[in-house]
Design a protein around this motif. Structure first.
Motif, PDB file in Angstrom:
ATOM      1  N   SER A   1       0.992  -1.500  -0.196  1.00 32.67           N
ATOM      2  CA  SER A   1      -0.166   0.232   0.065  1.00 32.67           C
ATOM      3  C   SER A   1       1.135   0.785  -0.028  1.00 32.67           C
TER       4      SER A   1
ATOM      5  N   SER B   1      -3.268  -1.909  -3.790  1.00 33.22           N
ATOM      6  CA  SER B   1      -4.306  -2.584  -2.818  1.00 33.22           C
ATOM      7  C   SER B   1      -4.051  -4.358  -2.225  1.00 33.22           C
ATOM      8  N   ASP B   2      -4.450  -4.743  -0.964  1.00 25.88           N
ATOM      9  CA  ASP B   2      -4.616  -5.970  -0.624  1.00 25.88           C
ATOM     10  C   ASP B   2      -5.745  -6.687  -1.733  1.00 25.88           C
ATOM     11  N   ASP B   3      -6.671  -5.745  -2.542  1.00 24.22           N
ATOM     12  CA  ASP B   3      -7.530  -7.314  -3.478  1.00 24.22           C
ATOM     13  C   ASP B   3      -6.195  -7.107  -4.529  1.00 24.22           C
ATOM     14  N   GLU B   4      -5.431  -5.688  -4.849  1.00 28.28           N
ATOM     15  CA  GLU B   4      -5.255  -6.012  -6.336  1.00 28.28           C
ATOM     16  C   GLU B   4      -3.871  -7.646  -5.954  1.00 28.28           C
TER      17      GLU B   4
ATOM     18  N   GLU C   1      -4.178  -9.872  -3.521  1.00 28.52           N
ATOM     19  CA  GLU C   1      -5.116 -10.748  -3.710  1.00 28.52           C
ATOM     20  C   GLU C   1      -5.184 -11.486  -5.252  1.00 28.52           C
ATOM     21  N   ALA C   2      -5.535 -10.480  -6.008  1.00 26.84           N
ATOM     22  CA  ALA C   2      -5.849 -11.165  -7.061  1.00 26.84           C
ATOM     23  C   ALA C   2      -4.750 -11.927  -7.975  1.00 26.84           C
TER      24      ALA C   2
ATOM     25  N   ARG D   1      -3.798 -14.972  -6.449  1.00 27.33           N
ATOM     26  CA  ARG D   1      -5.057 -16.378  -6.998  1.00 27.33           C
ATOM     27  C   ARG D   1      -3.996 -16.166  -9.015  1.00 27.33           C
TER      28      ARG D   1
END
Length: 245
Positions: A91, A96-99, A101-102, A105
């Protein structure tokens, strides 16, 4: 991966020759953007590598950085941001954490798909024992043999060897792609202050910023820069040098 399973569905044997670590890691060189080693089984680190590449696109947008950066490529702030992305808090670089995490995956799914395909192969061929060890350590379970690529020596028939005189300099040559992970910049620094030797550089790269920097340093040191070459040039190149690095 789908090609492997289609071949098996049709009853066709599938042989694959590996030339790098791509089967066990999307980062086939097993390097993080800061040129430190990447463990092929660590998908969390691979996700951060992918995020690091995005950062490099932002920090050095006008060059084909090839996913790698030397300290000379980045400002002090840029180096700090890259360190946060790779080992700290992404950050800090605006991610972001979502980026993350994606990308995790993606790294997990890609590695799983490649290893599943490898498991269906009838034979995997590695040109070196070193690469075979990397693949096995990375999770490859297919039958694996080591078979050297070999060299077509026909073009060298009649080639006259180098004739360095006892009083002449040792002629060293670098041949191949000029990419950061191959370390031409390190070779140039090793040449600085080395007496009794000359360096011939044959190669090119899409990484223009790195190539230009190496060429400028080569000119400062008196190294000879020949640029890209084709296979047919090799007999002449090798006849004019003593050592290949």
């Amino acid at each position: 991966p789908e090609l492997v399973f289609e071949a098996k569905r049709r009853g066709m044997p599938f042989l694959f020759t590996a030339h790098d670590a791509w089967l066990v890691s999307e980062e086939y060189r097993l390097l993080r953007p800061d040129l430190t080693p990447l463990e092929p089984t660590d998908t969390g680190a691979m996700a951060r590598v992918l995020l690091g590449r995005k950062l490099l696109d932002r920090l050095i947008p006008d060059t084909d950085h090839q996913g790698l950066a030397t300290p000379a490529d980045l400002s002090e702030e840029g180096r700090s941001l890259l360190a946060e992305v790779l080992d700290g808090d992404p950050s800090a670089a605006g991610f972001s954490d979502d980026e993350l995490e994606a990308l995790l995956r993606r790294a997990e799914a890609g590695r799983e798909a490649r290893l599943r395909a490898v498991g269906a192969m009838d034979l995997l061929i590695s040109p070196t024992r070193f690469l075979a060890g990397v693949l096995e350590g990375g999770g490859v379970s297919a039958p694996l043999v080591v078979e050297a690529c070999g060299i077509d020596s026909a073009q060298f028939e009649g080639c006259v060897g180098p004739e360095s005189g006892a009083d002449g300099p040792l002629r060293i040559a670098y041949l191949g792609g000029i990419s950061k992970h191959k370390g031409l910049d390190d070779l140039l620094e090793a040449l600085d202050g080395l007496y009794g030797a000359t360096l011939h550089i044959h190669g090119g790269s899409s990484d223009r910023a790195y190539t230009d920097r190496c060429r400028e340093r080569a000119e400062e040191l008196g190294a000879e820069w020949f640029g890209p070459f084709v296979n047919e040039d090799l007999p002449k190149i090798l006849s004019e040098i003593d050592v290949v690095v």
